[in-house]
Write a protein that holds these residues in place. Structure first.
Motif, PDB file in Angstrom:
ATOM      1  N   SER A  38      -8.294  62.832  84.052  1.00  0.00           N
ATOM      2  CA  SER A  38      -7.381  62.621  84.507  1.00  0.00           C
ATOM      3  C   SER A  38      -7.167  60.950  84.365  1.00  0.00           C
ATOM      4  O   SER A  38      -5.887  60.177  84.165  1.00  0.00           O
ATOM      5  N   LYS A  39      -8.041  60.897  84.705  1.00  0.00           N
ATOM      6  CA  LYS A  39      -7.926  59.104  83.427  1.00  0.00           C
ATOM      7  C   LYS A  39      -7.361  58.636  82.121  1.00  0.00           C
ATOM      8  O   LYS A  39      -6.842  58.223  82.274  1.00  0.00           O
ATOM      9  N   LEU A  40      -7.984  59.366  81.828  1.00  0.00           N
ATOM     10  CA  LEU A  40      -6.929  59.834  80.220  1.00  0.00           C
ATOM     11  C   LEU A  40      -5.800  60.006  80.579  1.00  0.00           C
ATOM     12  O   LEU A  40      -4.614  60.027  79.373  1.00  0.00           O
ATOM     13  N   ASN A  41      -5.233  61.059  81.187  1.00  0.00           N
ATOM     14  CA  ASN A  41      -3.881  61.624  81.465  1.00  0.00           C
ATOM     15  C   ASN A  41      -3.345  60.399  81.475  1.00  0.00           C
ATOM     16  O   ASN A  41      -2.367  59.680  81.073  1.00  0.00           O
ATOM     17  N   ASP A  42      -4.096  58.939  82.836  1.00  0.00           N
ATOM     18  CA  ASP A  42      -2.456  58.151  82.783  1.00  0.00           C
ATOM     19  C   ASP A  42      -2.829  57.346  81.842  1.00  0.00           C
ATOM     20  O   ASP A  42      -1.832  57.059  81.840  1.00  0.00           O
ATOM     21  N   LEU A  43      -4.091  57.159  81.006  1.00  0.00           N
ATOM     22  CA  LEU A  43      -3.934  55.968  79.854  1.00  0.00           C
ATOM     23  C   LEU A  43      -2.243  56.977  79.161  1.00  0.00           C
ATOM     24  O   LEU A  43      -2.267  56.432  77.516  1.00  0.00           O
ATOM     25  N   GLY A  44      -2.634  58.181  78.807  1.00  0.00           N
ATOM     26  CA  GLY A  44      -1.545  58.533  78.009  1.00  0.00           C
ATOM     27  C   GLY A  44      -1.770  59.983  77.046  1.00  0.00           C
ATOM     28  O   GLY A  44      -1.334  60.391  75.830  1.00  0.00           O
ATOM     29  N   PHE A  45      -3.166  60.338  77.094  1.00  0.00           N
ATOM     30  CA  PHE A  45      -4.244  60.898  76.561  1.00  0.00           C
ATOM     31  C   PHE A  45      -3.620  62.719  76.693  1.00  0.00           C
ATOM     32  O   PHE A  45      -4.301  63.608  78.105  1.00  0.00           O
ATOM     33  N   GLU A  46      -2.805  63.243  76.999  1.00  0.00           N
ATOM     34  CA  GLU A  46      -2.344  64.675  77.349  1.00  0.00           C
ATOM     35  C   GLU A  46      -3.636  65.260  76.462  1.00  0.00           C
ATOM     36  O   GLU A  46      -3.933  66.282  77.326  1.00  0.00           O
ATOM     37  N   SER A  47      -4.361  64.995  75.818  1.00  0.00           N
ATOM     38  CA  SER A  47      -5.309  66.372  75.184  1.00  0.00           C
ATOM     39  C   SER A  47      -6.176  66.734  76.363  1.00  0.00           C
ATOM     40  O   SER A  47      -6.847  67.273  74.965  1.00  0.00           O
ATOM     41  N   ALA A  48      -6.803  65.412  76.730  1.00  0.00           N
ATOM     42  CA  ALA A  48      -7.632  65.464  77.119  1.00  0.00           C
ATOM     43  C   ALA A  48      -8.696  66.842  77.385  1.00  0.00           C
ATOM     44  O   ALA A  48      -7.584  67.288  78.719  1.00  0.00           O
TER      45      ALA A  48
END
Lengths: 137, 184
Positions: B95-105
């Motif tokens: 979820s942290k990476l999703n917040d940064l814009g990494f949808e592929s996490a």
């Protein structure tokens, strides 16, 4: 024959780097977030076994497969080069999500943009060679 | 044999990495991948301009072969020994990476935002270039990378390697916690 052995060791290493997910950008990010034990477990267990192996080789005076004496070169003593160099390396490790071993692994795994990272890393090494005498060591 | 196709747990991978170091020691060599970057400079002719690269690269031919093997190993593992490329990272991290814009996490092996060859934008190219430059420069400045210091050097109880590894972590933590929020 020896060439085949080096190649074989590399192949095994590449497989381990990929299958352990140590070549995954995500695992490196997760490690620096302290959110999983995975990477610490890999490095930690490699280290514990590595220390035992090297101590055994030294104490039992074990010879190489070719019967030669095994020599461990001690690292030169310094603080600044290891600390400054280490920090610069760490910044890149977290940004590109790959250190030199995984870079080669990812190339084989078909992630072609890693070529940009590898070429840049070679250039970065060259820049170090250029500036070496001007840097604190 | 199904376990081979699953991601390997740390208690399998870590000891195997120690085994790689052991094999290299036993053939009279040492475990250190970043030296190859210097050798590549020399092969490209850098020795004509800079003394640091003036050495007979054939003495490092063995390590170049290890690196070539590493490429082949990556190919074998990705194409023949894996049935999924998803890396199951911690859900908070996803979820942290999703917040940064990494949808592929949590959905792929590498972030497609940075490593998708069909969709490389200027920003990801610049990030990969800067990342590579820092790794190459830093590894040689520190006299080794993760394999040379964190595995080989620490296994041989070298204080220098401990300093380098502390440096690796300071750099990594600064990047992830202080710089990522500014660039992503």
């Amino acid at each position: 024959m020896r060439s085949v052995i080096y190649l074989f060791i590399g192949i095994l290493f590449g497989i381990i780097m990929y299958k352990s997910e140590a070549s995954s950008w995500f695992r490196i990010y997760e490690m620096f977030q302290f959110k999983a034990f995975h990477m610490y477990g890999i490095i930690g267990s490699a280290l514990v076994i590595g220390i035992i192996v090297i101590q055994l080789i030294k104490r039992l005076n074990i010879k190489s497969f070719y019967g030669e004496k095994i020599h461990f070169a001690p690292k030169a003593k310094s603080f600044s080069r290891y600390m400054y160099g280490g920090i610069i390396f760490g910044l890149g490790w977290a940004l590109a999500g790959a250190c030199p071993g995984p870079m080669f692994t990812l190339l084989g795994a078909g992630y072609l943009p890693i070529i940009i990272v590898i070429v840049s890393a070679v250039i970065g090494t060259y820049v170090y060679g250029l500036l070496k005498d001007k840097l604190p060591h | 044999m199904n376990w081979i196709f699953e991601p390997w747990p740390w208690y399998v991978s870590g000891p195997l990495i120690a085994f790689i170091m052991f094999l290299l020691i036993m053939v009279g060599k040492n475990f250190g991948m970043s030296s190859n970057l210097r050798t590549l400079c020399t092969i490209c002719g850098a020795g004509n301009k800079v003394d640091f690269f003036k050495f007979d690269w054939k003495t490092q031919r063995w390590n170049i072969l290890v690196a070539v093997g590493t490429v082949i190993g990556g190919l074998i593992a990705a194409y023949f020994l894996s049935n999924s490329e998803v890396v199951n990272i911690n859900s908070d991290v996803v979820s942290k990476l999703n917040d940064l814009g990494f949808e592929s996490a949590g959905k792929s092996y590498l972030p497609t935002e940075l490593f998708d060859s069909n969709d490389l934008n200027m920003k990801s190219i610049i990030i990969l270039i800067i990342g590579g430059l820092l790794v190459g420069f830093g590894a040689r400045y520190a006299g080794g990378c993760t394999s040379g210091h964190a595995i080989s050097g620490l296994s041989n109880l070298q204080l220098s390697s401990l300093i380098a590894v502390v440096g690796f972590f300071i750099g990594g933590l600064i990047m992830v916690h202080l710089i990522f929020p500014l660039i992503f």
